[in-house]
Design an enzyme around this catalytic site. Structure first.
Site, mmCIF file in Angstrom:
data_model
loop_
_atom_site.group_PDB
_atom_site.id
_atom_site.type_symbol
_atom_site.label_atom_id
_atom_site.label_comp_id
_atom_site.label_asym_id
_atom_site.label_seq_id
_atom_site.Cartn_x
_atom_site.Cartn_y
_atom_site.Cartn_z
ATOM 1 N N ASP A 70 24.399 38.706 46.441
ATOM 2 C CA ASP A 70 25.722 38.349 46.968
ATOM 3 C C ASP A 70 26.710 38.609 45.836
ATOM 4 O O ASP A 70 26.733 37.887 44.837
ATOM 5 C CB ASP A 70 25.733 36.879 47.415
ATOM 6 C CG ASP A 70 27.102 36.440 47.965
ATOM 7 O OD1 ASP A 70 28.118 37.108 47.675
ATOM 8 O OD2 ASP A 70 27.158 35.411 48.671
ATOM 9 N N TYR B 201 26.936 29.458 46.576
ATOM 10 C CA TYR B 201 27.864 29.130 47.671
ATOM 11 C C TYR B 201 27.191 28.169 48.649
ATOM 12 O O TYR B 201 26.124 28.476 49.188
ATOM 13 C CB TYR B 201 28.277 30.429 48.373
ATOM 14 C CG TYR B 201 29.179 30.227 49.555
ATOM 15 C CD1 TYR B 201 30.488 29.770 49.389
ATOM 16 C CD2 TYR B 201 28.724 30.492 50.844
ATOM 17 C CE1 TYR B 201 31.315 29.585 50.493
ATOM 18 C CE2 TYR B 201 29.554 30.310 51.943
ATOM 19 C CZ TYR B 201 30.844 29.853 51.753
ATOM 20 O OH TYR B 201 31.659 29.672 52.847
ATOM 21 N N ARG C 134 29.950 47.974 71.589
ATOM 22 C CA ARG C 134 29.361 46.844 70.892
ATOM 23 C C ARG C 134 29.019 47.194 69.436
ATOM 24 O O ARG C 134 29.235 46.412 68.538
ATOM 25 C CB ARG C 134 28.120 46.306 71.595
ATOM 26 C CG ARG C 134 27.701 44.972 70.983
ATOM 27 C CD ARG C 134 26.296 44.537 71.347
ATOM 28 N NE ARG C 134 26.070 44.509 72.768
ATOM 29 C CZ ARG C 134 25.191 45.284 73.390
ATOM 30 N NH1 ARG C 134 24.439 46.132 72.703
ATOM 31 N NH2 ARG C 134 25.042 45.219 74.682
ATOM 32 N N LYS D 155 37.033 37.524 51.253
ATOM 33 C CA LYS D 155 37.562 37.151 49.943
ATOM 34 C C LYS D 155 38.325 38.333 49.328
ATOM 35 O O LYS D 155 39.202 38.874 49.961
ATOM 36 C CB LYS D 155 36.405 36.651 49.066
ATOM 37 C CG LYS D 155 35.478 35.649 49.775
ATOM 38 C CD LYS D 155 36.159 34.342 50.148
ATOM 39 C CE LYS D 155 35.344 33.487 51.112
ATOM 40 N NZ LYS D 155 33.992 33.170 50.665
HETATM 41 C C1 LIG Z 1 32.866 32.775 51.286
HETATM 42 C C2 LIG Z 1 31.548 33.168 50.783
HETATM 43 C C3 LIG Z 1 30.494 33.480 51.666
HETATM 44 C C4 LIG Z 1 30.643 33.369 53.168
HETATM 45 O O1 LIG Z 1 31.554 34.281 53.683
HETATM 46 P P1 LIG Z 1 32.437 34.029 55.008
HETATM 47 O O2 LIG Z 1 33.194 35.289 55.135
HETATM 48 O O3 LIG Z 1 33.286 32.818 54.737
HETATM 49 O O4 LIG Z 1 31.489 33.788 56.133
HETATM 50 C C5 LIG Z 1 29.292 33.886 51.106
HETATM 51 N N1 LIG Z 1 29.121 33.958 49.776
HETATM 52 C C6 LIG Z 1 30.106 33.664 48.898
HETATM 53 C C7 LIG Z 1 29.842 33.772 47.427
HETATM 54 C C8 LIG Z 1 31.349 33.246 49.370
HETATM 55 O O5 LIG Z 1 32.317 32.939 48.495
#
Ligand SMILES: *Cc1c(COP(=O)(O)O)cnc(C)c1O
Length: 380
Positions: free
Chosen positions: A177, A105, A53, A202
């Site tokens: 982020d 986001y 896990r 991304k």
């Molecule tokens: C896409 C994104 C997220 C979320 O990520 P996922 O992998 O789609 O869950 C969070 N922050 C930013 C800036 C993003 O572009």
């Protein structure tokens, strides 16, 4: 040469040294076992491997690449970016106070607002790119400050070092982020952030074929990090080994991809800025961008692959331009080798995104081809 001296291109290309020890393969295999052997005395064959896990060698190898790129003390993978974000918020006590950048986001804001109501967490949304607003919000004590830089889709730039100073004075941890920058362009922990989060879906993976999220920290002894690590183990929000392996493969070319994507994005932004039928271009690399000076200080090697533009006219005009594009795929998400275009207003109509805003994620194609595509779509 010490591993610490290795540059991102070396760490990424060689997956931080991951090889297949048993076969001698230069590429590691995928460890699929969900449970691990004990010997006749009931001792574990490998003390750190009990159950799949939260214990998997492929996931650990991938985390090591991320940790080394980030210059972090520790990194933890999650099955998506949102799962990584949720893991941070779940580590907050009920009644905590969070200062959060607005206009970021949409998936983050939507989930965080809902979660904070359910957990009686006080949420103060502010424009963190305005240092005055951030300082004001940090005058009262807080548990966490959350910023996203450059932000999606407005490309606002927040001074991470300044934000860290303000957050720490308020007694808060700073979480960044950094999805739109990746650790190749910005190492938020070096600038004073406590935890950095990326949607690895991304640019980190870069091939639009893996969902993943990652958290990295400067101080693994920090109470919040301990909570996050324990919660991942006990509650089981883990990434699968196959996804971790694919992500590790994707990252082998990350610095190379970022170089080309930044170059292409700069060329596209400059081209759009020069067009009379474009009202505004949001890209931190442009000298006229509100956050350019901060971006020039805290981003190295480029300004990222994401940009937004307002077309002159109305919603129909914007959708017509988007509809005529042939190379840019019309799809949500960002950071892949293929360029994407999105009409955000259609996706989130009630959140104040202008009807004429077009968001571009610029890939690694030939810049001239991309600009020619934009030209025919705008001239159309
Ligand atoms: C896409 C994104 C997220 C979320 O990520 P996922 O992998 O789609 O869950 C969070 N922050 C930013 C800036 C993003 O572009």
């Amino acid at each position: 040469m010490n591993e610490k001296d290795h540059k991102p291109a070396t760490i990424a290309a060689q997956a931080a040294g991951a090889v297949e020890a048993q076969s001698g393969g230069v590429v590691p295999g995928i460890s699929l076992a969900t449970t691990y052997l004990r010997d006749a005395d009931y001792g574990l064959m490998r003390p750190d491997n009990v159950y799949g896990r939260d214990q998997n060698d492929t996931v650990r190898q991938c985390e090591e690449v991320l940790r080394a790129l980030e210059g972090a003390a520790a990194s933890l993978l999650f099955p998506s970016g949102m799962a990584a974000i949720a893991a941070v918020f779940r580590a907050l006590p009920s009644g905590a106070r969070v200062v959060m950048q607005n206009g970021i986001y949409w998936g983050t804001l939507k989930w965080v607002r809902d979660y904070c109501v359910r957990r009686a967490i006080i949420l103060d949304e502010i424009d963190a790119a305005d240092p005055g607003a951030l300082a004001e919000a940090c005058r009262s004590s807080a548990d966490m400050v959350w910023i996203e830089t450059p932000s999606n889709p407005w490309l606002k730039t927040v001074d991470i070092a300044a934000a860290a100073g303000m957050a720490h004075k308020a007694g808060a941890v700073l979480v960044v982020d950094g999805t739109a920058a990746t650790p190749v362009l910005t190492r938020a922990l070096d600038l004073g952030a406590d935890i950095v989060m990326h949607s690895a879906t991304k640019a980190l993976n870069g091939h639009s074929d893996v969902l993943a999220g990652v958290l990295s920290c400067r101080e693994p002894g920090q109470a919040m990090w301990q909570e996050i690590a324990t919660d991942r183990h006990d509650a089981g929000a883990i990434i699968g080994p196959f996804e971790a392996w694919l992500l590790m493969r994707g990252m082998r070319t990350l610095p190379l991809r970022m170089e080309r994507m930044c170059e292409n994005a700069m060329a596209v932004a400059t081209y759009l800025e020069g067009r009379a039928d474009i009202e505004a271009v949001y890209y931190p690399g442009l000298t006229g961008h509100a956050g350019h000076a901060i971006a020039a200080r805290q981003m190295r090697g480029g300004y990222g692959y994401l940009l937004s533009a307002l077309v002159k006219g109305d919603k129909t005009r914007a959708l017509d331009v988007v509809g005529r594009l042939q190379l840019f795929h019309r799809a949500t998400s960002l950071g892949g080798v293929e360029s994407l275009v999105e009409h955000r207003h259609t996706i989130e109509p009630h959140t104040g995104i202008p009807e004429t805003l077009i968001r571009l994620s610029v890939g690694v194609e030939d810049a001239g081809d991309l600009i020619a595509d934009l030209t025919q779509a705008l001239d159309g």
